[in-house]
Design a protein around this motif. Structure first.
Motif, short mmCIF file in Angstrom:
data_model
loop_
_atom_site.label_atom_id
_atom_site.label_comp_id
_atom_site.label_asym_id
_atom_site.label_seq_id
_atom_site.Cartn_x
_atom_site.Cartn_y
_atom_site.Cartn_z
N HIS A 85 0.74 -1.12 0.07
CA HIS A 85 -0.10 -0.12 -0.12
C HIS A 85 1.00 1.11 0.01
O HIS A 85 0.45 2.16 -0.86
CB HIS A 85 -1.06 -0.06 1.24
N GLU A 86 1.93 1.15 0.88
CA GLU A 86 2.75 2.56 0.71
C GLU A 86 3.49 2.66 -0.25
O GLU A 86 4.04 3.60 -0.68
CB GLU A 86 3.92 2.37 2.30
N ALA A 87 3.76 1.66 -1.18
CA ALA A 87 4.45 1.63 -2.27
C ALA A 87 3.72 2.00 -3.64
O ALA A 87 4.07 2.09 -4.72
CB ALA A 87 5.20 0.29 -2.83
N GLY A 88 2.07 2.48 -3.21
CA GLY A 88 1.40 2.79 -4.20
C GLY A 88 0.72 1.82 -4.96
O GLY A 88 -0.36 2.09 -5.87
N PHE A 89 0.83 0.58 -4.41
CA PHE A 89 -0.13 -0.47 -4.95
C PHE A 89 -1.60 -0.86 -4.20
O PHE A 89 -1.42 -0.55 -3.15
CB PHE A 89 0.69 -1.67 -5.09
N ASP A 90 -2.60 -1.28 -5.12
CA ASP A 90 -3.83 -1.90 -4.22
C ASP A 90 -3.04 -3.34 -3.45
O ASP A 90 -2.45 -3.93 -3.88
CB ASP A 90 -4.68 -2.04 -5.22
N ALA A 91 -3.72 -3.21 -2.30
CA ALA A 91 -3.56 -4.60 -1.39
C ALA A 91 -4.56 -4.93 -1.04
O ALA A 91 -5.11 -4.21 -0.02
CB ALA A 91 -2.39 -4.21 -0.42
N TYR A 92 -5.00 -6.43 -0.95
CA TYR A 92 -6.17 -6.84 -0.15
C TYR A 92 -5.92 -8.31 0.26
O TYR A 92 -4.55 -8.79 -0.24
CB TYR A 92 -7.42 -7.09 -1.40
N LEU A 93 -6.55 -8.48 1.29
CA LEU A 93 -6.32 -10.22 1.77
C LEU A 93 -7.72 -10.77 0.92
O LEU A 93 -8.69 -9.88 0.79
CB LEU A 93 -6.86 -10.12 3.44
N VAL A 94 -7.66 -11.86 0.57
CA VAL A 94 -8.61 -12.50 -0.25
C VAL A 94 -8.99 -13.87 0.18
O VAL A 94 -8.05 -14.78 0.79
CB VAL A 94 -7.91 -12.51 -1.67
N GLY A 95 -10.12 -14.30 0.13
CA GLY A 95 -10.56 -15.73 0.27
C GLY A 95 -10.77 -16.27 1.60
O GLY A 95 -11.56 -15.79 2.43
N GLY A 96 -9.99 -17.42 1.89
CA GLY A 96 -10.28 -18.46 3.16
C GLY A 96 -10.27 -17.62 4.40
O GLY A 96 -11.09 -17.87 5.36
N CYS A 97 -9.39 -16.80 4.42
CA CYS A 97 -9.17 -16.07 5.82
C CYS A 97 -10.33 -15.34 6.13
O CYS A 97 -10.86 -15.00 7.31
CB CYS A 97 -7.83 -15.32 6.15
N ASN A 114 -9.81 -4.88 2.22
CA ASN A 114 -9.16 -3.57 1.47
C ASN A 114 -8.20 -3.11 2.78
O ASN A 114 -8.93 -2.36 3.75
CB ASN A 114 -10.07 -2.62 0.93
N ILE A 115 -6.88 -3.19 2.50
CA ILE A 115 -6.22 -2.48 3.87
C ILE A 115 -6.30 -1.07 3.71
O ILE A 115 -5.87 -0.49 4.97
CB ILE A 115 -4.46 -2.92 3.64
N ALA A 116 -6.55 -0.40 2.48
CA ALA A 116 -6.73 0.86 2.38
C ALA A 116 -7.94 1.53 3.22
O ALA A 116 -7.60 2.93 4.18
CB ALA A 116 -6.93 1.46 1.23
#
Length: 469
Positions: free
Chosen positions: A45-57, A168-170
């Protein structure tokens, strides 16, 4: 595409998808996430990318199961993600991934992927993708899929709706693109897209549907279940090494009994264990083994161990599932006149050779499987020093547990399991007494022996050649 979904969180109103659940309206928080997964999310996220956890957790938390596996998805390419983490490595050819390692924990990072089949129909979209690496077999199975796209496209190409939930971590929201929250409410497993097409792309999805049904105690939705029996034969085109790993997930996760029953119900088991399935369908049994009772007892004991937090070896699981076939072949070779142990070795070789065509069994597992089977014929022979020698055999404990499963499933072994239980717990002097009681040779020696008539010595000279002697 506009669809409807019912919120998992108590609302009866239908809502359009994609559905965004803000932080205040769901219970999944950073406290439920592995600290190492959080590090990966924040760095992306800090590097400017989208970042998500997904699925089973996310799915497991919403169902009430403690999350264990934390998979991250991003719009960064594998190479871009790899460059951000010095403790990472690029893996995979079929699906290129990044593994970020923290001690014994690995956080898997994948790039948003598009449906390569759909993209192939749209030249403009295909040309706009960052990656264009895709390949299929002659049977339509995806061999390699590194076609990258948007998060919406990534959701559409996932297997089941409850695995297309994104955190969504954002802004800490949960995003539902395919109606997974509604299906969790309904406690059902529903595949995304056309079931036939999705099973054609990857037949292992049929096994995953069964695994989730057993683990989560969910029903397989009618349209998702309908083609499985008809398309089960596609598993023949999956590499045996991959199916070996899938069997361990299916039957070694603590829900083996239910999974075994569902595999049989949907006609999938015979493509994993063809010899065992044919034997079960034949109705063959004998006084020392009832195949279905033995397998169910073995899986039940394994489930109990795993659910109690204990481990179980993969070779033990395979030894259980293949023992009925070994017993049948052993009987056939014995009738041909082979002694007991050579007949067993021939039987084990035949069964293992047949099995590896379906699920490849590494030698490091097939060797201890043979030892467990071999010890089933050695454990009854307890005279002299044999019992003490067997007790220190590296595979004794597994063979002893295997023996108990045989007895628990109805095989009468004359109290052999009880004897070995007492022998292990007894002090040295009592161990010797137990051996003497079990030594059939000494019982025979106590009986009066019939005297044999003495024979006259012959005057003929014996040959002097020691080799002839």
């Amino acid at each position: 595409m506009v669809r409807k979904a019912t919120s998992l969180f108590g609302s009866d109103e239908s809502q359009q998808l994609p559905l965004e659940i803000p932080r205040d309206d769901h219970s999944f928080s950073r406290k439920n996430i592995s600290p190492n997964a959080l590090k990966v999310l924040y760095r992306l996220h800090e590097a400017g990318f989208d970042a998500y956890l997904v699925g089973g957790c996310i799915r497991d938390h919403l169902i009430g199961i403690e999350p264990k596996d934390f998979d991250v998805v991003t719009n960064a390419t594998p190479e871009e993600a790899h460059a951000l983490f010095s403790n990472s490595r690029l893996i995979g050819r079929r699906f290129k991934l990044v593994h970020v390692t923290y001690g014994r924990e690995i956080i898997e990072v994948s790039t948003f992927r598009a449906n390569s089949a759909a993209q192939a129909e749209d030249t403009d979209k295909r040309q706009s993708l960052k990656g264009k690496d895709t390949a299929r077999s002659s049977h339509g199975i995806i061999l390699r899929d590194n076609v990258y796209g948007s998060i919406e496209e990534d959701a559409e190409r996932r297997d089941f709706t409850f695995n297309a939930l994104y955190y969504n971590i954002a802004d800490f929201s949960i995003n539902d693109y395919c109606g997974g929250l509604e299906d969790i409410d309904k406690r059902q497993i529903r595949i995304i897209g056309d079931p036939r097409q999705r099973y054609q792309e990857d037949p292992v999805r049929m096994l995953r549907a069964v695994r989730f049904a057993a683990k989560l105690n969910f029903d397989i939705e009618a349209n998702t279940a309908a083609p499985i029996k008809e398309m089960a034969h596609l598993l023949d085109h999956i590499p045996p090494a991959r199916l070996f790993e899938e069997v361990l997930k299916l039957l070694g996760s603590g829900y083996g009994v239910k999974t075994f029953q569902l595999l049989r119900e949907y006609g999938l088991f015979k493509y994993l264990f063809p010899d065992t399935d044919a034997l079960l369908n034949s109705g063959w049994q004998r006084k020392d083994i009832t195949p279905d009772a033995f397998i169910l007892q073995g899986l039940s004991n394994t489930d109990t161990r795993i659910q109690g937090g204990k481990s179980t070896a993969p070779y033990f699981l395979y030894a259980i599932l293949m023992w009925p076939s070994v017993a049948l072949r052993h009987e056939e070779f014995s009738k041909q006149g082979l002694p007991e142990l050579p007949a067993l070795h021939q039987a084990a070789t035949m069964v293992l050779d047949n099995q590896v065509a379906s699920t490849a069994i590494p030698r490091r597992f097939s060797t201890p499987m043979r030892e467990i089977w071999d010890l089933q014929f050695r454990l009854p022979k307890r005279y002299g020093k044999r019992a003490f020698t067997l007790l220190h055999h590296p595979r004794f404990r597994a063979a002893f547990d295997f023996l108990l499963i045989r007895e628990q499933s109805g095989t009468d072994l004359g109290g052999l399991g009880t004897w070995w239980t007492e022998f292990q717990e007894a002090p040295d002097n009592q161990q010797r007494d137990l051996v003497n009681q079990a030594d059939g040779r000494k019982n025979e020696a106590s009986k009066p022996k019939r005297r044999r008539p003495r024979r006259r010595k012959s005057n003929a000279k014996r040959p002097s050649d020691s080799q002839e002697s």
